[in-house]
Design an enzyme around this catalytic site. Structure first.
Site, short mmCIF file in Angstrom:
data_model
loop_
_atom_site.label_atom_id
_atom_site.label_comp_id
_atom_site.label_asym_id
_atom_site.label_seq_id
_atom_site.Cartn_x
_atom_site.Cartn_y
_atom_site.Cartn_z
CD GLU A 127 -10.91 79.01 52.22
OE1 GLU A 127 -12.01 78.81 52.76
OE2 GLU A 127 -9.94 78.23 52.35
CG ASN A 167 -4.55 82.07 51.55
OD1 ASN A 167 -3.56 81.82 50.87
ND2 ASN A 167 -5.12 81.17 52.35
CG HIS A 204 -5.71 72.71 49.30
ND1 HIS A 204 -4.90 72.18 50.28
CD2 HIS A 204 -6.21 73.86 49.82
CE1 HIS A 204 -4.92 72.97 51.35
NE2 HIS A 204 -5.70 74.00 51.08
CD GLU A 233 -4.54 77.01 53.15
OE1 GLU A 233 -5.32 76.05 53.01
OE2 GLU A 233 -4.90 78.12 53.57
CG ASP A 235 -2.95 69.55 50.63
OD1 ASP A 235 -3.55 69.99 49.62
OD2 ASP A 235 -3.43 69.62 51.77
O1 G3I Z 1 -10.90 71.67 68.52
C1 G3I Z 1 -12.04 70.86 68.29
C2 G3I Z 1 -12.10 69.71 69.26
O2 G3I Z 1 -12.27 70.24 70.55
C3 G3I Z 1 -13.25 68.81 68.89
O3 G3I Z 1 -13.25 67.69 69.71
C4 G3I Z 1 -13.12 68.34 67.44
C5 G3I Z 1 -14.32 67.49 67.03
O4 G3I Z 1 -14.61 67.63 65.68
O5 G3I Z 1 -13.08 69.47 66.60
C6 G3I Z 1 -11.95 70.32 66.87
O6 G3I Z 1 -11.96 71.40 66.00
C7 G3I Z 1 -11.59 71.10 64.67
C8 G3I Z 1 -10.34 71.90 64.32
O7 G3I Z 1 -10.00 71.73 62.95
C9 G3I Z 1 -9.13 71.49 65.15
O8 G3I Z 1 -8.80 70.14 64.88
C10 G3I Z 1 -12.73 71.50 63.76
O9 G3I Z 1 -13.84 70.66 64.00
C11 G3I Z 1 -12.31 71.40 62.31
O10 G3I Z 1 -13.33 71.95 61.50
C12 G3I Z 1 -11.03 72.18 62.07
O11 G3I Z 1 -10.65 71.96 60.74
C13 G3I Z 1 -9.74 72.90 60.20
C14 G3I Z 1 -10.37 73.56 58.98
O12 G3I Z 1 -9.42 74.43 58.40
C15 G3I Z 1 -11.61 74.34 59.36
O13 G3I Z 1 -12.05 75.17 58.34
C16 G3I Z 1 -8.49 72.15 59.79
O14 G3I Z 1 -7.84 71.68 60.97
C17 G3I Z 1 -7.56 73.08 59.01
O15 G3I Z 1 -6.51 72.31 58.47
C18 G3I Z 1 -8.32 73.73 57.88
O16 G3I Z 1 -7.45 74.61 57.21
C19 G3I Z 1 -8.00 75.23 56.03
C20 G3I Z 1 -7.42 76.61 55.93
O17 G3I Z 1 -7.62 77.33 57.14
C21 G3I Z 1 -7.99 77.38 54.76
N1 G3I Z 1 -7.85 76.62 53.52
C22 G3I Z 1 -8.33 75.23 53.57
C23 G3I Z 1 -7.69 74.48 54.73
C24 G3I Z 1 -8.09 73.02 54.74
O18 G3I Z 1 -9.47 72.88 54.95
#
Ligand code: G3I
Length: 300
Positions: A127, A167, A204, A233, A235
């Site tokens: 990105e 990516n 996406h 990715e 969806d």
């Molecule tokens: O682990 C913490 C947890 O301890 C806490 O309680 C909770 C509260 O918000 O947050 C948790 O962390 C989160 C993490 O996912 C695990 O669930 C983060 O806040 C959250 O920001 C994070 O989101 C991820 C996101 O990337 C971050 O950029 C998504 O799971 C993940 O699916 C998403 O994946 C991205 C790809 O890497 C790149 N392309 C887009 C895609 C979708 O956004």
């Protein structure tokens, strides 16, 4: 083929999913993953903040747990990701210029050395482009426009056997400025011998909008530069069966489209969970989109 992976393998492709470490305790998830998929991506566990929480202190426990489960169940693994503006180690925020550049290179070396010879692909850079087709502003971009090629060269040196991918999202429509920006970079990299092997199109898609009619043209245009392409990715809002059929067909029509990954398996696994975007519902039942994808894979 009676499953996504069997159908994809008919043409030498893979069908992948993404999983978080919490899914390792989810028997329903694991059963579908084991039955239907032959490639796995860690949703968060191989990202820079997860693998190098403190400078030079690497933590591969969460990433290794996913790697081990996936490979023990016959899957290959895509590494995601090494250099990105988001989910960076906290200590990167205190760095800039050549110090941040060095930290990025050290990170690539540390993570890729651990996984050397084990992964099928790495999303080396994720990105890095803005919607208007120019480079996205970030602390990494501020270290100099060559940060992306430096990352790829470091990656090749650290693990010569893994395929190195760029990516991004919103690069599926050929006429879109961001697609053209990424295309120009990959063309330049291939012309100058920067080691890039593949382009990941996140895919996406928003429901209601038609699948970009130019999606296949985008895939074949990148492929013509001499890189593999993959849907990394996927969806689609409300799992619109026609859009899923179309994105699968586009991949099948391009010989260098090596595989498709959905970002989760069931809607309850998705970052877009309230949009019902995946191939399986919350009760693990396949949706109509599952059948349309399976049929498109089997038609080849
Ligand atoms: O682990 C913490 C947890 O301890 C806490 O309680 C909770 C509260 O918000 O947050 C948790 O962390 C989160 C993490 O996912 C695990 O669930 C983060 O806040 C959250 O920001 C994070 O989101 C991820 C996101 O990337 C971050 O950029 C998504 O799971 C993940 O699916 C998403 O994946 C991205 C790809 O890497 C790149 N392309 C887009 C895609 C979708 O956004």
């Amino acid at each position: 083929g009676a499953t996504l992976k069997a159908a994809a393998e008919r043409s030498g492709r893979y069908f992948g999913a993404a999983m978080g470490g919490d899914r390792l305790n989810d028997a329903g998830f694991l059963a579908i993953a084991n039955r239907e998929f032959d490639m796995m991506t860690a949703v968060n566990e191989m990202k820079p903040d997860a693998t190098e929480p403190n400078r030079g202190q690497f933590d591969f426990r969460a990433g290794d747990a996913i790697y081990t489960w996936a490979t023990q169940h016959g899957m290959r693994v895509r590494g995601h990701t090494l250099a990105w503006h988001a989910q960076q180690p906290r200590f990167w925020a205190g760095l800039s210029g050549s110090a941040l550049r060095t930290a990025m290179i050290d990170h690539i070396n540390g993570v890729m050395t651990h996984y050397r010879g084990k992964l099928a692909y790495w999303d080396v850079v994720n990105e890095a482009f803005a919607e208007n087709g120019s480079r996205r502003s970030s602390n990494l971009q501020s270290t100099g426009n060559d940060w992306i090629e430096v990352a790829f060269r470091a990656a090749r040196a650290a693990d010569p056997g893994v395929k190195l991918c760029y990516n991004d999202y919103n690069i599926e429509n050929w006429t879109y400025a961001k697609t053209q920006g990424v295309y120009a970079m990959i063309r330049d990299f291939k012309a100058r011998g920067v080691p890039v092997d593949c382009v990941g199109l996140q895919t996406h898609f928003t429901g209601g909008s038609s699948l970009p009619g130019t999606f296949q043209q985008t895939l074949s245009s990148f492929a013509a530069l001499g890189v593999d392409v993959a849907l990394t990715e996927a969806d689609v809002t409300n799992a619109a069966a026609g859009q899923y059929q179309g994105l699968t067909q586009a991949c099948m029509n391009v010989p260098r489209c090596v595989g498709i990954t959905t970002w989760g398996i069931r809607d309850s696994d998705s970052w877009r969970g309230n949009e019902s975007p995946l191939l399986f519902d919350r009760n693990s039942n396949p949706k109509p989109a599952y059948t349309s994808v399976l049929n498109a894979l089997n038609a080849a």
